[in-house]
Scaffold this motif. Structure first.
Motif: not given
Length: 542
Positions: A56-58, A452-455, A475-481, A501-512
């Motif tokens: 996100l910084d980048a 897509e169909a997520n945000v 991506n890990g199923g975690e719900e984010l605001a 940014i929104a796409v990167r959040l959709a890809e986010f997994s805390r353990d990956t």
């Protein structure tokens, strides 16, 4: 008009998730001079979280944001921690992200089952089909009254046996105050539909339920030099059109404009359309929406054989007697349904109507001042911590509005604890959804990506201002605001940065963890729209 159904709830919906009390580390003013972001706490750090922050910084280091101020925050709705923040407590212009606050407050103050009533009444019961005296048309702010709805009201009056009114037809719009335009709106915006005048009695000109406007359509003549056919719809006796437009040679440029003289309903069409070319279509505001509404109704009465002997006018005070005989009425859809065209299409008029309706409901005063005060009070009751803020209107058209990214994210969190949360979340635009009453202002964005169909998020755009705030499932199923407010950029709105940014959040997994920098923006989101300085539905650019 039936309201289109909202997007069906998916199993990954934010509702039904566990909620937690959030603690946010506030940023000082000097944070803007520090590195973009740092972990909120060592306990939050982990391979996936660290990598998210780096990415996100980048993304925020994109040249499109040179010289800009960006307030950004990402919160976990499952764990209650802050995953990322940058200038999150800096007050910025939110543009249409203001509608997040307006809609949430309206659901709290008015209730999801709130409806708007419009009535037709007479001082006394008609006798022998004759109304002795005046006929009253009274509104309470219904934003969905189309010309067909006025026709239905007229048909009901005629169906009751009325054929004649000996007095005047008077409009009663006193449910709201008489301030039609917000003092902080740009005067140059007044002809355009996103800045229409606000009234408790108004006409929705189309299926999008744009209020206080008319549809302007024009067709070229058969040959060069022929007049262009210009039409205003819904037409009424308060509108006057002068047509100076002509048909140009085949293949010539289309250069037609329709101008309304300020303070009047005198429209003038100028320019030309090429012979054999396509029709022209746009929207233009009317002066005094109440006058237009009552004249549309007068025309409908005439069509149904009801003769008004007197004049057609707007009253100067509460007109209909308290014990007036009701002859016809119309009830809008419930607020939970009206939220769909309001939020999906970012309808400014609906936002301002809701603000004034809240003021009337709680303070007995249908004004911006009373309504915005009630908006703030409602959000406080709901536990949304706005931080530094200034609420001027309901739509975000006023540049005097101020919100922080943390404040917006606080509203997103607080809304999910309410019994009407499902209706509210379903009103948000859905990324990449082709149907406009599902995707709305995000219909063309983030297609072909994990977002897509997520945000589910609200856009916002003014010149030099852009925003995107809402929900996403990682991506890990975690719900984010998340909340992204960009101010002070030059050139086109940085929507590709927001989308990335929104796409990167959709890809986010805390353990990956991911490796290296995020993919180039061009691979992650649609190209930036160079034309769109206004909300895409306003400018027609999306």
């Amino acid at each position: 008009m039936p309201i289109a159904p909202a997007t069906p709830r998916s199993p990954s919906s934010a509702l039904g998730r566990p909620t937690a009390v959030l603690t946010v580390a506030g940023l000082t003013a000097t944070a803007l001079l520090a590195p973009l972001a740092a972990p909120a706490s060592a306990a939050d750090a982990g391979s996936g979280v660290d990598d998210l922050r780096s990415d996100l910084d980048a993304l925020l280091d994109d040249p499109a944001l040179d010289g800009a101020t960006s307030g950004v925050v990402v919160r976990s709705l499952d764990r209650g921690d802050v995953l990322y923040e940058h200038a999150a407590d800096t007050a910025l212009i939110p543009a249409s992200n203001m509608k997040l606050l307006t809609s949430v407050a309206a659901l709290d103050v008015l209730g999801p089952d709130h409806t708007f009533d419009t009535t037709v009444s007479a001082a006394e019961e008609p006798s022998g089909g004759v109304v002795e005296g005046d006929l009253y048309l009274t509104g309470t702010g219904d934003p969905s009254l189309t010309s067909d709805a006025f026709d239905d009201l007229a048909a009901e009056v005629a169906g009751s046996g009325v054929t004649e009114v000996t007095g005047d037809l008077l409009a009663d719009d006193t449910w709201f105050d008489t301030q039609r335009l917000h003092p902080d709106w740009e005067a140059d915006d007044e002809p355009y539909y996103y800045a229409a005048q606000i009234s408790a009695l108004t006409v929705a000109a189309n299926d999008d339920l744009d209020t206080g406007v008319v549809n302007v359509t024009a067709s070229p003549g058969g040959a060069s030099g022929d007049p262009v056919e210009v039409r205003l719809d819904p037409a009424a006796g308060n509108l006057d059109l002068t047509n100076e437009a002509s048909t140009g040679t085949p293949g010539s440029a289309a250069a037609l404009d329709v101008h309304r003289e300020p303070g009047t309903n005198q429209f003038t069409a100028t320019g030309s359309l090429p012979a054999g070319g396509t029709d022209f279509s746009t929207l233009r505001t009317v002066h005094e929406p109440t006058d237009h509404a009552v004249h549309v109704f007068a025309g409908a009465l005439e069509d149904h054989g009801v003769k008004v002997r007197g004049g057609v006018d707007r009253g100067t005070g509460p007109e209909a007697p308290e014990d007036a005989a009701e002859l016809a009425s119309a009830e809008s859809a419930e607020l939970s349904e009206l939220l769909v065209p309001f939020m999906k299409l970012s309808n400014n008029g609906h936002a301002e109507i809701l603000v004034k309706a809240m003021g009337r409901e709680s303070a007995g005063e249908g004004s911006w001042q009373a309504g915005t005060a009630e908006t703030a009070a409602a959000l406080d009751r709901l536990g949304a911590e706005l931080g530094e803020h200034e609420l001027s209107d309901g739509s975000g058209l006023a540049r005097s509005n101020q919100l922080t990214a943390n404040g917006v994210a606080g509203v997103l969190r607080a809304a999910l604890d309410e019994p009407w949360a499902a209706d509210w979340e379903d009103s948000l635009p859905v990324a990449g959804a082709e149907n406009r009453m599902q995707g709305g202002t995000l219909s063309e964005r983030m297609r072909g990506t994990p977002a897509e169909a997520n945000v589910r998020a609200k856009t916002g755009s003014l010149s030099g201002v852009s925003a995107l705030s809402g929900y996403v499932t990682g991506n890990g199923g975690e719900e984010l605001a998340f909340a992204v407010l960009n101010n002070g950029f030059e050139g086109a709105a940085p929507r590709d940065v927001q989308d990335a940014i929104a796409v990167r959040l959709a890809e986010f997994s805390r353990d990956t963890a991911t490796s290296g920098q995020p993919d180039p923006l061009a691979q992650r989101a649609p190209e930036r729209d160079a034309a769109g300085e206004l909300e895409c539905t306003w400018a027609g650019t999306c």
